[in-house]
Write an enzyme that holds these catalytic residues in place. Structure first.
Site, short mmCIF file in Angstrom:
data_model
loop_
_atom_site.label_atom_id
_atom_site.label_comp_id
_atom_site.label_asym_id
_atom_site.label_seq_id
_atom_site.Cartn_x
_atom_site.Cartn_y
_atom_site.Cartn_z
N SER A 9 0.80 -1.23 0.00
CA SER A 9 0.00 0.00 0.00
C SER A 9 0.83 1.28 0.00
CB SER A 9 -0.99 0.00 1.18
OG SER A 9 -1.85 -1.12 1.09
N LYS A 12 3.14 1.84 -5.13
CA LYS A 12 3.93 1.34 -6.26
C LYS A 12 3.08 1.08 -7.50
CE LYS A 12 5.24 -2.29 -4.17
NZ LYS A 12 4.30 -2.11 -3.06
N SER A 13 1.97 0.41 -7.35
CA SER A 13 1.12 0.07 -8.50
C SER A 13 0.57 1.33 -9.17
CB SER A 13 -0.02 -0.85 -8.09
OG SER A 13 0.50 -2.08 -7.61
N ASP A 33 2.36 -8.95 -7.06
CA ASP A 33 0.91 -9.21 -7.06
C ASP A 33 0.48 -9.97 -8.31
OD1 ASP A 33 0.60 -7.96 -4.61
OD2 ASP A 33 -0.08 -6.06 -5.46
#
Length: 185
Positions: A9, A12-13, A33
């Site tokens: 959380s 990064k994404s 992920d």
């Protein structure tokens, strides 16, 4: 290749998706992920080889580690064939994880980016995500950076992912459409 390392959380994404929009050419995004989603039960099956502890710690079986090495070997082959890649990672073993990745990818040019976020902020983000085990963000906020060396570090605590992505892009020579406030200012 751009390697984004940060705790659960940390943003990064979101940074990876923003980079895909602003970097020239086509950049593929993969990460831990993506790998976990490909495992039995999307990582929640005992067959996946992942154990999520109540305090946010995560342990892995030998079978998981074997599959993980195969995953990285496949990604390395893609970069060797010319694919531009953004790797969204969580080095649970800190510098050991970085060295393992370095050895797998060999001569691939890599930009190492540390993605930081205050533990309380990351924990708040984590609480809003149904796919996260409570405690991971707080436990990983600092530990994933121990022993890791970076070319650039960004902090998403008070900065939007897009601004951090532009800071990374300028490191690669992409001209930003507005002045970039770096994390260390």
């Amino acid at each position: 290749m751009i390697v984004l390392n940060g705790g659960s959380s940390s943003g990064k994404s979101s940074i990876a998706r923003a980079l895909q929009e602003i970097l020239p050419g086509v950049w593929l995004t993969f990460g831990v992920d993506t790998f976990i989603d490909a495992l039995p039960g999307r990582g929640d099956s005992p067959r996946a080889g992942i154990t999520y502890e109540h305090d946010g710690m995560i342990t892995f079986s030998a079978e998981y580690r074997t599959l993980e090495r195969s995953w990285y070997a496949g990604l390395s082959a893609m970069t060797a064939a010319g694919a531009h890649m953004i790797l969204d990672e969580v080095f649970l073993s800190g510098g050991v994880g970085q060295e393992s990745l370095r050895s797998t990818f060999g001569n691939t040019g890599m930009l190492w980016v540390g993605v930081h976020c205050a533990a309380d902020v990351a924990a708040s983000r984590e609480a809003r995500r149904p796919d996260r085990a409570e405690g991971m963000a707080r436990q990983q906020a600092l530990s994933v950076h121990v022993g890791v060396s970076y070319d650039l570090e960004v902090d998403t605590t008070d900065r939007p992912a897009e601004e951090c992505a532009w800071e990374i892009a300028t490191q690669l020579g992409v001209q930003a459409p507005y002045p970039i406030r770096s994390s260390d200012q």
